[in-house]
Design an enzyme around this catalytic site. Structure first.
Site, short mmCIF file in Angstrom:
data_model
loop_
_atom_site.label_atom_id
_atom_site.label_comp_id
_atom_site.label_asym_id
_atom_site.label_seq_id
_atom_site.Cartn_x
_atom_site.Cartn_y
_atom_site.Cartn_z
N GLU A 121 11.48 7.91 -2.92
CA GLU A 121 10.93 6.66 -3.48
C GLU A 121 12.04 5.71 -3.92
OE1 GLU A 121 9.35 3.79 -6.42
OE2 GLU A 121 10.91 5.33 -6.70
N ASP B 45 12.40 12.45 -6.44
CA ASP B 45 13.82 12.09 -6.44
C ASP B 45 14.16 11.28 -7.70
OD1 ASP B 45 12.09 10.09 -5.32
OD2 ASP B 45 13.84 8.96 -4.63
#
Length: 390
Positions: free
Chosen positions: A137, A72
């Site tokens: 994350e 991400d």
């Protein structure tokens, strides 16, 4: 694999706008790169719709080294403010631009290519490598938490997280993080009759005024990470100017150090909430958002020193052994059953999360060389520690 092919893989990753979501598209692309190799074990671990973690394992019997990166990225913000389109992967000179170029699709691409080249070349590793590509994350490390809970890190002998430390830094210790929210519930009435209501802001401010001095009592400092940090960053409350507020809330961010495990902080905050709620009319509720423990680490750990040695050799610089003020997925993976060292070292620049984020193409390619040297050296070191000299 040619340098141009390596750059193209990174560009393709950047062109997938996995902004706090849609990691499955990244996982699908990476899985496709490994698909031609039947000796690669590929598993997708679904977190939510459109959000798949990816685990790829290659190699042979023996110790296992984890290579980890998150898929991400944070939002690009005002894309018109970018000189180079955030999801184009444009190369200008030695700089490759795009959201995630530094944090951390360059590191992710480098560890993926390292594994692909071992497969292409038929390298006989003295053990195995496990790619742990995670979701979420940037907003809570919940992909790493899921993989840890499902046992994917239980047999690691070491873990390398390709976060953008720069190849001149090996991060062996990191702060933890605690994000918390306090909601104050009162009773709304006309402001001309405050005695008939309960002012939620007043009760919230009692917490605000008490929590700062409470956290300030933690005076112990870490020689690398410094002191515990506590900041109230968001406060909101009330409905309109002539109404006693029935709702107010605050959110705070803490950066912890190993000397103060998170449970110590939880207990203190819960105690303060209970104390204030004992007062007439107070109703305060405390909640947390994906807290992470600090990573203590050991600067003399074999993986730390080996990474420094190899980075010195590959990059021709004096690599520093340092700590990090930010949390990383290692805080979750270290909850696994295995006892291993987690380090952070990867390509990047100081433009992470900024407009015109970029990575040096030279450093990105060097990172691949670094990982390709580190992996077999570490696996050999674990098998035959007495054969490794200073």
């Amino acid at each position: 694999m040619t340098p141009q092919a390596k750059i193209a893989i990174l560009q393709h990753l950047i062109q997938i706008p996995s902004v706090n979501d849609h990691e499955s598209q990244v996982a699908d692309y990476i899985a496709g790169l490994f698909a031609p190799y039947p000796q690669a074990e590929i598993k997708k671990v679904t977190y939510a719709d459109g959000r798949d973690n990816l685990v790829v394992t290659i190699g042979h019997e023996g110790p296992q080294l984890g290579l980890s990166g998150h898929m991400d990225v944070v939002a690009a913000g005002d894309e018109s403010a970018w000189t180079h389109a955030p999801f184009a992967g444009e190369v200008v000179g030695d700089q490759l631009f795009g959201r995630g170029a530094s944090d951390m699709k360059s590191g992710l691409a480098a560890i993926v290519i390292t594994m692909l080249e071992f497969l292409e070349q038929g390298t006989q590793l003295p053990g195995s490598i496990r790619l742990l590509a995670t979701v979420g994350e940037e907003t809570g490390e919940y992909g790493a938490a899921q993989l840890t809970d499902e046992g994917y890190a239980d047999h690691l002998a070491g873990l390398v997280i390709a976060e953008p430390s720069g190849l001149d830094n090996v991060v062996y210790t990191a702060r933890g993080v605690i994000d918390y929210k306090v909601v104050s519930t009162g009773k709304g009435v006309h402001s001309a009759q405050p005695e008939n209501g309960i002012n939620a802001i007043d009760n919230l401010m009692k917490f605000y005024n008490a929590v700062g001095p409470l956290m300030a009592k933690h005076t112990q400092t870490d020689p690398v990470l410094g002191s515990l940090l506590h900041n109230v960053d968001l406060i909101s409350g009330g409905e309109q100017i002539n109404s006693i507020p029935a709702h107010a809330e605050l959110m705070a961010n803490m950066r912890t150090i190993p000397a103060y495990p998170n449970q110590v902080i939880y207990d203190e905050l819960a105690g303060l909430i209970a104390q204030l709620n004992a007062e007439d009319g107070a109703q305060l509720d405390l909640s947390y958002s994906f807290p992470e423990e600090a990573i203590p680490g050991d600067p003399q750990a074999p993986l730390v020193q080996l990474a420094k040695q190899i980075s010195d050799q590959v990059c021709g610089h004096d690599t520093q052994v340092v700590g990090s003020g930010g949390a990383n997925d290692g805080a979750e993976f270290l909850r696994a059953k295995a006892d291993f060292t987690s380090i952070e070292i990867g390509p990047g620049s100081n433009t992470s999360h900024q407009i015109d984020e970029y990575v040096s193409v030279k450093e990105y390619l060097q990172a691949i060389d670094f990982y390709e040297a580190l992996v077999p050296a570490f696996l050999q070191q674990v098998q035959e520690p007495e054969s490794i000299t200073e």
